[in-house]
Design a protein around this motif. Structure first.
Motif, PDB file in Angstrom:
ATOM      1  N   ALA A 153      61.742  27.464  38.037  1.00 43.63           N
ATOM      2  CA  ALA A 153      61.076  28.627  37.450  1.00 43.63           C
ATOM      3  C   ALA A 153      59.585  28.380  37.256  1.00 43.63           C
ATOM      4  N   GLU A 154      59.227  27.179  36.806  1.00 43.01           N
ATOM      5  CA  GLU A 154      57.812  26.873  36.584  1.00 43.01           C
ATOM      6  C   GLU A 154      57.042  26.831  37.905  1.00 43.01           C
ATOM      7  N   LEU A 155      57.623  26.199  38.910  1.00 44.34           N
ATOM      8  CA  LEU A 155      56.951  26.136  40.209  1.00 44.34           C
ATOM      9  C   LEU A 155      56.785  27.535  40.795  1.00 44.34           C
ATOM     10  N   ASP A 156      57.810  28.353  40.675  1.00 43.25           N
ATOM     11  CA  ASP A 156      57.741  29.708  41.208  1.00 43.25           C
ATOM     12  C   ASP A 156      56.645  30.512  40.514  1.00 43.25           C
ATOM     13  N   SER A 157      56.574  30.433  39.192  1.00 46.67           N
ATOM     14  CA  SER A 157      55.579  31.219  38.467  1.00 46.67           C
ATOM     15  C   SER A 157      54.157  30.715  38.720  1.00 46.67           C
ATOM     16  N   LEU A 158      53.981  29.392  38.796  1.00 43.34           N
ATOM     17  CA  LEU A 158      52.649  28.851  39.053  1.00 43.34           C
ATOM     18  C   LEU A 158      52.206  29.169  40.475  1.00 43.34           C
ATOM     19  N   ARG A 159      53.124  29.009  41.411  1.00 45.52           N
ATOM     20  CA  ARG A 159      52.815  29.336  42.799  1.00 45.52           C
ATOM     21  C   ARG A 159      52.435  30.808  42.931  1.00 45.52           C
ATOM     22  N   ALA A 160      53.137  31.679  42.212  1.00 42.55           N
ATOM     23  CA  ALA A 160      52.838  33.115  42.264  1.00 42.55           C
ATOM     24  C   ALA A 160      51.416  33.392  41.781  1.00 42.55           C
ATOM     25  N   ALA A 161      51.016  32.744  40.696  1.00 40.97           N
ATOM     26  CA  ALA A 161      49.675  32.969  40.146  1.00 40.97           C
ATOM     27  C   ALA A 161      48.587  32.492  41.108  1.00 40.97           C
ATOM     28  N   LEU A 162      48.776  31.307  41.666  1.00 39.39           N
ATOM     29  CA  LEU A 162      47.788  30.769  42.602  1.00 39.39           C
ATOM     30  C   LEU A 162      47.730  31.605  43.879  1.00 39.39           C
ATOM     31  N   GLU A 163      48.904  31.971  44.376  1.00 37.45           N
ATOM     32  CA  GLU A 163      48.973  32.686  45.646  1.00 37.45           C
ATOM     33  C   GLU A 163      48.397  34.096  45.528  1.00 37.45           C
ATOM     34  N   HIS A 164      48.576  34.727  44.395  1.00 39.21           N
ATOM     35  CA  HIS A 164      48.022  36.065  44.184  1.00 39.21           C
ATOM     36  C   HIS A 164      46.507  36.041  44.355  1.00 39.21           C
ATOM     37  N   LEU A 165      45.859  35.068  43.732  1.00 42.28           N
ATOM     38  CA  LEU A 165      44.409  34.952  43.863  1.00 42.28           C
ATOM     39  C   LEU A 165      44.020  34.614  45.299  1.00 42.28           C
ATOM     40  N   ALA A 166      44.746  33.680  45.931  1.00 40.01           N
ATOM     41  CA  ALA A 166      44.422  33.278  47.294  1.00 40.01           C
ATOM     42  C   ALA A 166      44.499  34.466  48.247  1.00 40.01           C
ATOM     43  N   VAL A 167      45.574  35.246  48.148  1.00 40.78           N
ATOM     44  CA  VAL A 167      45.746  36.395  49.036  1.00 40.78           C
ATOM     45  C   VAL A 167      44.640  37.426  48.812  1.00 40.78           C
ATOM     46  N   GLU A 168      44.296  37.696  47.560  1.00 38.65           N
ATOM     47  CA  GLU A 168      43.222  38.653  47.291  1.00 38.65           C
ATOM     48  C   GLU A 168      41.900  38.200  47.907  1.00 38.65           C
ATOM     49  N   LEU A 169      41.625  36.897  47.825  1.00 40.99           N
ATOM     50  CA  LEU A 169      40.377  36.378  48.391  1.00 40.99           C
ATOM     51  C   LEU A 169      40.392  36.424  49.912  1.00 40.99           C
ATOM     52  N   VAL A 170      41.535  36.134  50.529  1.00 42.16           N
ATOM     53  CA  VAL A 170      41.631  36.212  51.991  1.00 42.16           C
ATOM     54  C   VAL A 170      41.384  37.649  52.443  1.00 42.16           C
ATOM     55  N   VAL A 171      42.019  38.603  51.801  1.00 43.32           N
ATOM     56  CA  VAL A 171      41.837  40.018  52.150  1.00 43.32           C
ATOM     57  C   VAL A 171      40.373  40.428  51.998  1.00 43.32           C
ATOM     58  N   GLU A 172      39.745  39.896  50.972  1.00 47.35           N
ATOM     59  CA  GLU A 172      38.368  40.302  50.663  1.00 47.35           C
ATOM     60  C   GLU A 172      37.342  39.691  51.603  1.00 47.35           C
ATOM     61  N   ARG A 173      37.554  38.415  52.004  1.00 44.73           N
ATOM     62  CA  ARG A 173      36.421  37.763  52.671  1.00 44.73           C
ATOM     63  C   ARG A 173      36.745  36.796  53.790  1.00 44.73           C
ATOM     64  N   ALA A 174      37.975  36.627  54.185  1.00 42.30           N
ATOM     65  CA  ALA A 174      38.282  35.652  55.235  1.00 42.30           C
ATOM     66  C   ALA A 174      37.685  36.082  56.570  1.00 42.30           C
ATOM     67  N   GLY A 175      37.115  35.101  57.282  1.00 38.29           N
ATOM     68  CA  GLY A 175      36.551  35.366  58.593  1.00 38.29           C
ATOM     69  C   GLY A 175      37.578  35.222  59.700  1.00 38.29           C
ATOM     70  N   GLU A 176      37.166  35.510  60.921  1.00 38.48           N
ATOM     71  CA  GLU A 176      38.075  35.475  62.064  1.00 38.48           C
ATOM     72  C   GLU A 176      38.635  34.080  62.317  1.00 38.48           C
ATOM     73  N   ASP A 177      37.818  33.054  62.173  1.00 35.84           N
ATOM     74  CA  ASP A 177      38.309  31.694  62.414  1.00 35.84           C
ATOM     75  C   ASP A 177      39.428  31.330  61.437  1.00 35.84           C
ATOM     76  N   ALA A 178      39.264  31.718  60.181  1.00 38.97           N
ATOM     77  CA  ALA A 178      40.280  31.409  59.178  1.00 38.97           C
ATOM     78  C   ALA A 178      41.573  32.160  59.456  1.00 38.97           C
ATOM     79  N   LEU A 179      41.468  33.417  59.851  1.00 43.32           N
ATOM     80  CA  LEU A 179      42.656  34.197  60.184  1.00 43.32           C
ATOM     81  C   LEU A 179      43.330  33.653  61.435  1.00 43.32           C
ATOM     82  N   ALA A 180      42.534  33.188  62.391  1.00 42.83           N
ATOM     83  CA  ALA A 180      43.092  32.609  63.613  1.00 42.83           C
ATOM     84  C   ALA A 180      43.870  31.331  63.302  1.00 42.83           C
ATOM     85  N   ALA A 181      43.405  30.561  62.323  1.00 39.54           N
ATOM     86  CA  ALA A 181      44.111  29.335  61.930  1.00 39.54           C
ATOM     87  C   ALA A 181      45.479  29.680  61.333  1.00 39.54           C
TER      88      ALA A 181
END
Length: 218
Positions: free
Chosen positions: A84-112
């Protein structure tokens, strides 16, 4: 005058031992709860017990190993609370990561990210697929362009790897066939920069693994 410093010790051998033991755990050679005996590991790796002891301490800090006075070192078995702890922590980190990718990831990062998805189609077994799954999330965090967020992910990465190994230990039906398609959908949503859709897809991706481990069928 500054306090005297203790001479640094070379830790290369202990790090190498830790790498070998970690790989053996991730490849299924040592299952959760499995005993990690210093003498046996030292003999198998051709080293003294000192580097093995240091390596096990390193793996304990990563959350892969637990030591108890009456049992010695064993591969961590995730409790319901751990899951439960890993799932909740992963959810919090991943939410921010996904928002940042949507906002600013470049083509090279998406290609990776796309490149990892293509590798999933060639995974030979469940353990290789788990490695690809982790590499996909590595690429997402790298694409977010947030150094401290990436460091936070790296701090729990080994435990998430163990989480996914535990998941395939519970059930593998459809795992090899379904995971590549699931990640292609995630990668496509990231490329489309559809924030709400991609957040929902990542949440569903996590939910499936969590429910298998928590024994829920709803």
């Amino acid at each position: 005058m500054s306090a005297s410093l203790v001479p640094a010790r070379r830790r290369g051998l202990a790090d190498e031992v830790a790498d070998r033991v970690r790989d053996a755990i991730f490849d299924g050679g040592y299952a959760p709860g499995g005993q990690l005996r210093e003498v046996e590991l030292a003999e198998a790796l051709g080293v003294s017990r000192g580097p093995v002891r240091e390596a096990l301490l390193k793996l304990e800090r990563e959350g892969l190993v637990r030591s108890e006075w009456h049992r010695g070192a064993t591969v961590t078995t995730l409790s319901a609370e751990d899951v439960a702890e890993l799932d909740s922590l992963r959810a919090a980190l991943e939410h921010l990561a996904v928002e940042l990718v949507v906002e600013r990831a470049g083509e090279d990062a998406l290609a990776a990210i796309d490149a990892v998805v293509r590798r999933m189609d060639r995974a030979a077994d469940e353990h290789e697929m788990v490695r690809c799954d982790l590499e996909f999330h590595d690429a997402v965090y790298a694409a977010a362009g947030h150094r401290r967020l990436l460091e936070a992910w790296c701090a729990i990465r080994s435990q998430v790897h163990l989480f996914l190994l535990t998941r395939i230990g519970v059930a593998t039906d459809g795992y090899l066939a379904g995971i590549p398609a699931e990640h292609r959908e995630l990668a496509a949503a990231l490329r489309a920069r559809d924030r709400e859709t991609v957040l929902a897809l990542f949440a569903e991706h996590r939910r499936q693994a969590f429910e298998i481990l928590s024994g829920r069928t709803d």
